[in-house]
Design a protein around this motif. Structure first.
Motif, short mmCIF file in Angstrom:
data_model
loop_
_atom_site.label_atom_id
_atom_site.label_comp_id
_atom_site.label_asym_id
_atom_site.label_seq_id
_atom_site.Cartn_x
_atom_site.Cartn_y
_atom_site.Cartn_z
N GLY A 1 -6.74 4.76 5.69
CA GLY A 1 -7.06 3.67 5.90
C GLY A 1 -8.22 3.19 4.46
O GLY A 1 -8.42 1.97 4.94
N ALA A 2 -9.14 3.75 4.32
CA ALA A 2 -10.07 3.71 3.08
C ALA A 2 -10.25 3.61 1.80
O ALA A 2 -10.57 3.83 1.57
CB ALA A 2 -11.58 4.44 4.16
N ARG B 1 -11.41 -1.70 14.07
CA ARG B 1 -13.03 -1.52 12.73
C ARG B 1 -13.00 -0.37 11.85
O ARG B 1 -13.11 -0.47 11.22
CB ARG B 1 -14.59 -1.76 13.42
N ARG C 1 0.64 -1.92 0.12
CA ARG C 1 -0.19 -0.08 0.19
C ARG C 1 0.99 1.11 0.06
O ARG C 1 1.16 2.06 -0.64
CB ARG C 1 -0.75 -0.07 1.30
N TRP D 1 -13.10 -0.56 4.06
CA TRP D 1 -13.61 -0.30 2.89
C TRP D 1 -14.63 0.18 2.47
O TRP D 1 -15.41 -0.97 2.44
CB TRP D 1 -12.58 -2.18 3.12
N VAL E 1 -3.26 5.26 11.23
CA VAL E 1 -2.70 4.15 12.32
C VAL E 1 -0.90 3.86 12.62
O VAL E 1 -0.76 3.06 11.98
CB VAL E 1 -3.53 3.06 12.47
N ASN F 1 -11.13 1.86 11.75
CA ASN F 1 -9.61 2.58 11.01
C ASN F 1 -9.36 1.64 9.98
O ASN F 1 -8.27 1.92 8.75
CB ASN F 1 -8.31 2.84 11.43
N SER F 2 -10.42 1.06 9.22
CA SER F 2 -10.66 -0.01 8.58
C SER F 2 -11.32 -0.29 7.42
O SER F 2 -12.18 -1.13 7.92
CB SER F 2 -9.69 -1.35 8.42
N GLN G 1 -1.70 -0.72 10.18
CA GLN G 1 -3.01 -0.34 9.02
C GLN G 1 -3.06 -2.25 9.17
O GLN G 1 -4.86 -1.89 9.26
CB GLN G 1 -2.62 0.11 8.35
N ALA H 1 -4.89 -2.99 11.96
CA ALA H 1 -6.38 -2.93 11.72
C ALA H 1 -7.13 -3.83 11.24
O ALA H 1 -8.42 -4.34 11.83
CB ALA H 1 -6.37 -1.54 11.84
N ASP H 2 -6.94 -4.12 10.16
CA ASP H 2 -7.81 -4.11 8.43
C ASP H 2 -7.74 -5.92 9.69
O ASP H 2 -8.89 -6.53 9.05
CB ASP H 2 -6.44 -4.38 8.07
N LYS I 1 -10.34 -6.02 11.83
CA LYS I 1 -12.09 -6.47 11.37
C LYS I 1 -12.54 -6.91 10.35
O LYS I 1 -13.05 -7.08 11.38
CB LYS I 1 -11.58 -5.07 10.35
N PRO J 1 -1.24 5.18 3.70
CA PRO J 1 -1.92 4.90 5.24
C PRO J 1 -1.25 5.43 6.33
O PRO J 1 0.30 6.11 6.16
CB PRO J 1 -1.51 3.90 5.57
N MET J 2 -1.44 6.67 7.05
CA MET J 2 -0.77 7.56 7.87
C MET J 2 -1.71 7.24 9.57
O MET J 2 -0.71 7.97 10.29
CB MET J 2 -0.93 9.00 7.05
#
Lengths: 387, 368, 220, 205
Positions: C66-67, C33, B58, C38, B73, C35-36, B80, B83-84, B87, B70-71
């Motif tokens: 992060g999106a 959640r 990324r 999509w 987290v 911060n991610s 980042q 976090a992904d 999730k 990404p900046m």
């Protein structure tokens, strides 16, 4: 006379023809309305034989808002702002088409300042539209980076619009009888900056995308339509010109300040995706040329002919005006009864609606990848198809 | 020749399986400890490396495209991927009603198992390798073929036409390009005279095969890098999941954890292909040596072998990312044409040339 | 208050020393959640261009939050940004897309058409007057179309809402009503009051301070 | 933008103050009254434009359009429509190779639909409007989709929005609305429970 009315279910329930020696079965697959390659909410029913596309059936109406019906209840001045939301990438040219229709019907002569500013704005809009198309073409073919480059440069033109108009996308700037407001004092300087910045960039991008072997492979001899086919299909704009028909209203029926400038109409020869690509890239260069000729000589004058009049009542009868947007010929057809401010009927001859049907002729017996390239090279804006 | 090379080696190969085998006689608990270390270590390495690679991808993409990536987290978005991952762990797991539920469940598992199996025989440094098979190159080819099974199953079991199209593309693509990969692997096998990865690394003590094998090595490397990119389904060969054509391809119907398995497997496979490329053509963990220049070689030996390996692999990974964010995608028939009409003949001719070189001993730096 | 409290409500009572651990865990999950997010690649009309401007263009770059991982398949998306008018024919499709998304799922409605029908309310026979007639919307971003910055503000608002654990539909609760997962000593009213306090606190803007920094171009 | 601006700004103030009476119709011509464009001049006198006369002379089924139009227009009866359009397309003098636009107008006061075919010639760069009227209660007209490919879809649009039925059309189905939609929305008497109507005229007063 018996008229048969079919439905979509009937259309896609055609039994597969079994004359294939491999005994393969054709099947229908649904592409869209939410699909990354269909530029919004276009839906295509594909009849596939493995990877080969046998037939494309566009299914429209997923953003049909009934603009023509709304237009019957609105004045011409109000209708201008609805046209912004049709082909939002040539918003000002759409406004201009309505204004042109009204001015032609009222037999209004505009001063040169209005014509010059309109022309410059339209050309800027054309450039930003083609830049966006250029980026989206890259993305559709699988290269994400050109998409961002195209957007980055488009942003500079959007800034110019924002400074003068206060809006980035739906402008409502060109109005019957003139312009919404005068240009910003920085306008001329900013436009010159953009030209100085973007002209070398176009060459640079061409190196990135046009010089690429894969792009050439993907676009050359793909989706060819001949001049006869194109004329019969009623396509206009770069798609028609790529097939070798030099129909550009800016040249054959000059409006605005196009009669006073020197530019060339890019015409393709084969009519494949590569020609459509090339024609649009060349149009960006020609648009810069037009702006360069006009930007230094904007004459003085008023930007609105009179105070905004309360009522515009067109004379009785039918009125039509057409001009060349970034995607083709946009015509506005209005029927007035001579009494009311509202038209009896207002109709938009939308370039995208006429262009989109050629996708079937282009894609017969090609691959799914070609279909994506074809849709991309048509550069359709779905809200303008559906209106 | 090979025995000579091995006896002169300054690096002693000690894999985790060797250690476990040695310890088994004296202390079974130690052996069990090594086994657990191997299992746990591979699992942890897999997930951490996957997340790191996703983050790097990324960021690299962002900087290619004049943006930041990404900046938010952690520092410069370092967390980042975590976090992904968190999730995705928490996402609802949807199994479509009309899907083949067993196969739908198994497909991502197959994908990730194939990846793990390939990962364990990569020699990352003389002492960092789980198991050193004497048929390493064949094993990697075989296990790689197992991975596409996951993709095919995913496409079939989703009961979605787009998925099926993607899976069929993946199958055809994999079978075609596997030949070219194997041909280029065979070239190095011929030059090194062994199928065992550690021995191939040892054989590059006097110089990496990419220039010891001069033209043959370079051609083999390019064939390898092109066809392994194709095998990984990465752009410009990402037809199985071609976003603008097939929406998501074979993983269209997958959500949450199962989708993340595919995601992870894709990135780890990229690492494996790069590591294999580095091992075969750039000497793996072997430092930069020139046959005969002993002083120079000993200076190069100061840098630990693990770093050499990491650096070479990172270079090839970066190369793949560079290609991904520059080139557009090929069409299906063009993809097949590239393989069958160009890469395959080139691979065969190259193999013959390699055989000639081995017979006439025309290497650079022929060594002892 | 998310998945964990909903699935194992009895754990909260049984834990000695309060529900500390579970709450922390939940906060971490909400942080992850938020911060991610999509987004789904979904756009119907003009707002889609500004959305692409926000998600794509290098100047705005939604990737910072992060999106940027736009998923074409709704199964993998967390967020649906409704960009553009929704008409009668599209409405069932939008509903399907929303239902295909996996559970913690959020909706941002951008633009006048999506919020209310915009200029197409009157005399139009197809335009739906607001996307919230079809699916629950978390954040509304007004504008026609909103600037990318506006969309960012909407996204950041959504992130804050997720962190607070309060979206229109609580995450993870599909079968049970919202307050069945509440611990016994907290009532819905208290939560509402707390949320109100949070919102009021956040909406405080020092107007004087803002004005000082603002220089209006005089040339117009 | 330089020397001219002060005097030019002063000059047109006069006409700017005049309007705003309800009778005066919007944009006024510029102060130096330039002659109107030649093609606009011709429509003022009852004499129809030159192209209309030429077409009427060549094809006997046409007659000049009775109502006002800003473009050369001919009128035909529905039975002759296909014949006339075929002749216009194939006649080398006209060579109308493009069907630029096709739409309908609901003339509810006459109880008729007016169908409008806008032809464009790429050789002479001229435009011709062919108009035909069909009764509202029996809106059937032969298709011209065999003459121009695009006509197939233009006719589908008109069918969708006006309910005009095209005889021999290869694939007549709705294009924008669902197949089970009731009614034809662009007809003047279309009523819908969903549609909000706003009487703008009453609001203006």
């Amino acid at each position: 006379m018996a008229v048969k009315i079919s439905t979509l279910e009937e259309r896609i329930s055609v039994p597969a023809e079994g004359d294939n020696p491999l005994n393969t079965q054709e099947y229908f697959i649904n592409m869209g309305p939410q699909h990354p390659a269909t530029h919004g909410v276009l839906r295509l029913m594909l009849k596939l034989d493995g990877e080969t596309v046998r037939e494309v059936i566009p299914v429209l109406g997923y953003i049909h808002r009934g603009i023509e019906k709304i237009g019957e209840h609105q004045t011409y001045r109000q209708f201008v702002h609805l046209t912004d939301r049709c082909d939002y990438l040539s918003a000002m040219m759409n406004n201009w088409a309505v204004s042109l229709m009204v001015e032609k019907a009222m037999q209004t002569q505009l001063n040169d300042r209005i014509e010059y500013i309109r022309t410059i704005m339209a050309e800027l809009e054309r450039i930003q539209s083609h830049m966006l198309w250029w980026g989206v073409l890259g993305m559709d073919l699988g290269a994400f980076t050109p998409f961002l480059y195209g957007f980055r440069d488009r942003e500079m033109i959007t800034d110019i619009f924002e400074e003068t108009i206060g809006c980035r996308l739906t402008m409502n700037y060109i109005q019957p009888g003139g312009l919404m407001d005068d240009i910003h004092p920085n306008f001329v300087k900013r436009v010159k900056d953009v030209i100085a910045y973007a002209k070398p960039k176009i060459d640079e991008y061409e190196e990135l995308l046009s010089g690429n072997v894969i792009i050439q492979e993907r676009l050359r001899n793909v989706g060819t339509i001949t001049a006869e086919q194109a004329t019969s299909l009623g396509v206009t704009g770069p798609v028609l010109r790529a097939s070798g028909v030099a129909l550009d209203l800016r040249r054959v029926a000059p409006y605005g300040a196009y009669g006073q400038v020197d530019f060339e109409v890019a015409v393709g020869s084969v009519g494949d995706c590569w020609d459509r690509y090339w024609v649009r890239v060349e149009e960006i260069r020609q648009s810069f040329r037009i702006i360069e000729q006009l930007i230094d000589n904007i004459p003085a004058g008023k930007t609105m002919l009179s105070k905004p009049a309360k009522k515009i009542i067109l004379p009785e009868g039918s009125h039509y005006a057409q001009l060349e947007t970034a995607r083709g010929i946009l015509g506005i057809y209005a029927v007035s009864d001579g009494k009311s401010e509202n038209p009896v009927r207002i109709h938009m001859r939308s370039p995208n609606y006429h262009n989109v049907w050629s996708v079937d002729a282009m894609t017969r017996n090609a691959r799914i990848g070609d279909l994506v390239a074809n849709i991309s090279s048509l550069d359709i804006v779905v809200p303008d198809i559906d209106r | 020749m090979l025995e000579n090379l091995l006896t002169h080696s300054a690096f002693e190969i000690l894999t985790l399986s060797d250690r476990a085998a040695q310890a088994l006689a004296e202390n079974p608990w130690e052996a069990a400890g090594y086994t657990l270390l191997a299992l746990g270590g591979t699992g942890a390495f897999l997930s951490l490396l996957g997340m790191a690679l996703i983050y790097v991808e990324r960021k690299v993409a962002a900087h290619f495209q004049c943006r930041l990536g990404p900046m938010r987290v952690g520092w410069h978005g370092m967390l980042q991927s975590i976090a992904d991952a968190l999730k995705l762990l928490q996402k609802e797991d949807i199994i479509p009603e009309k899907a083949d539920k067993l196969l739908f469940f198994l497909a991502p598992v197959f994908s990730i198992i194939a990846t793990v199996l390939a990962l364990i025989i990569i020699p990352m440094s003389p002492s960092l390798q789980v198991v050193d098979l004497n048929i390493g190159v064949i094993f990697i080819s075989a296990v790689g073929g197992f991975g596409v099974l996951g993709i095919l199953l995913a496409g079939w079991s989703s009961n979605n036409k787009w998925s099926l199209l993607g899976a069929m593309r993946a199958g055809a693509q994999f079978i075609s390009y596997e030949i070219s990969v194997t041909l280029s692997l065979l070239v190095i096998t011929l030059l090194a005279g062994s199928l065992q990865l550690s021995e191939i690394v040892q054989s590059q003590q006097d110089g990496w095969w990419i220039w010891r094998g001069h033209i043959v090595g370079v051609v083999a490397f390019f064939v390898f890098i092109i066809s392994s990119t194709a095998e990984l389904n990465r752009p410009p060969f990402d037809l199985p999941e071609a976003e603008s054509e097939l929406t998501g391809g074979f993983h269209t119907e997958y959500s949450g954890l199962r989708f993340s398995f595919f995601f992870l497997a894709e990135f780890i496979n990229m690492f494996i292909a790069s590591a294999l490329g580095a091992t075969l053509f750039f000497g793996g963990w072997m430092p930069f040596h020139i046959g005969g220049f002993e002083t120079f070689n000993s200076i190069m030996d100061l840098i630990p072998p693990g770093l050499w390996f990491a650096g070479k692999t990172a270079f090839i990974v970066f190369l793949m990312m560079w290609v991904r964010w520059t080139f557009p995608r090929l069409r299906v028939d063009q993809l097949m044409r590239l393989e069958w009409k160009f890469l395959l003949p080139v691979g065969f001719i190259n193999l013959f040339a390699a055989a000639t070189i081995v017979l006439t001993k025309l290497y650079f730096f022929p060594g002892q | 208050m998310g998945l964990i409290t909903e699935k194992f409500p009895e754990h909260i009572e049984k834990m000695p020393g309060g529900s500390f651990m579970l709450t922390r865990m939940d906060q971490v999950m909400n942080l992850a959640r938020s911060n991610s997010l999509w987004p789904l690649t979904f756009g119907t009309s003009c707002c889609a261009i500004e959305m692409m401007m926000a998600t794509g263009a290098s100047r705005h770059d939604i990737a910072r939050f992060g999106a940027e991982v736009a998923r074409p398949s709704p199964r993998q998306a967390d967020l649906i940004i409704i960009a553009g008018t929704i008409v009668k024919r599209m409405a069932p499709r939008l509903r399907t897309l929303y239902e295909q998304m996996a559970e913690p799922r959020y909706v941002i409605a951008t633009g006048a058409c999506t919020i209310s029908g915009g200029p197409f309310i009157y005399n139009s026979y197809t335009t739906i007057r607001g996307a919230d007639e079809i699916i629950p919307v978390d954040v509304y971003v007004p504008g026609c179309p909103p600037r990318p910055e506006g969309l960012f503000y909407g996204l950041l608002t959504l992130q804050r809402m997720i962190k607070e654990g309060e979206t229109v539909r609580k995450p993870g609760i599909r079968k049970k009503p919202v307050f069945s997962a509440l611990p016994p000593d907290i009532s819905m009213k208290e939560i509402e009051e707390q949320m109100k306090a949070v919102l009021e606190k956040d909406s405080e803007v020092d107007v004087e301070k803002t004005r000082k920094g603002l220089t209006w171009p005089t040339g117009i | 933008m330089t020397e001219k601006s002060p005097q030019d700004n002063k000059h047109p103030e006069k006409p700017a103050q005049q309007p705003s009476t309800p009778e005066s119709s919007a944009p006024k011509p510029t102060p130096p009254p330039a002659p109107a464009k030649p093609e606009e001049q011709v429509e003022k006198p009852p004499q129809p434009p030159e192209l209309t006369l030429k077409v009427c002379a060549a094809i006997s089924e046409c007659k000049p359009y009775s109502a006002a139009s800003d473009c050369p227009t001919v009128e035909v009866i529905p039975e002759n429509l296909v014949k006339v359009l075929t002749a216009l397309r194939d006649n080398q003098d006209f060579a109308f190779s493009m069907l630029m636009d096709h739409t309908a107008v609901d003339r509810i006061e006459d109880g008729k639909f007016e169908l409008v075919y806008r032809l464009y010639s790429l050789t002479t760069l001229s435009m011709l409007l062919v108009s035909t009227k069909i009764p509202r209660d029996k809106p059937i007209i032969p298709t011209v989709s065999h003459l121009w490919d695009i006509a197939e879809w233009q006719e589908r649009e008109v069918y969708d929005l006006f309910g005009v039925l095209y005889d021999n059309h290869p694939d007549l189905r709705r294009v924008f609305l669902e197949d089970d939609w009731v009614g034809f929305p662009l007809r003047k008497d279309y009523k819908d429970d969903f549609m909000l109507t706003l009487d703008i005229d009453s609001l203006r007063e």
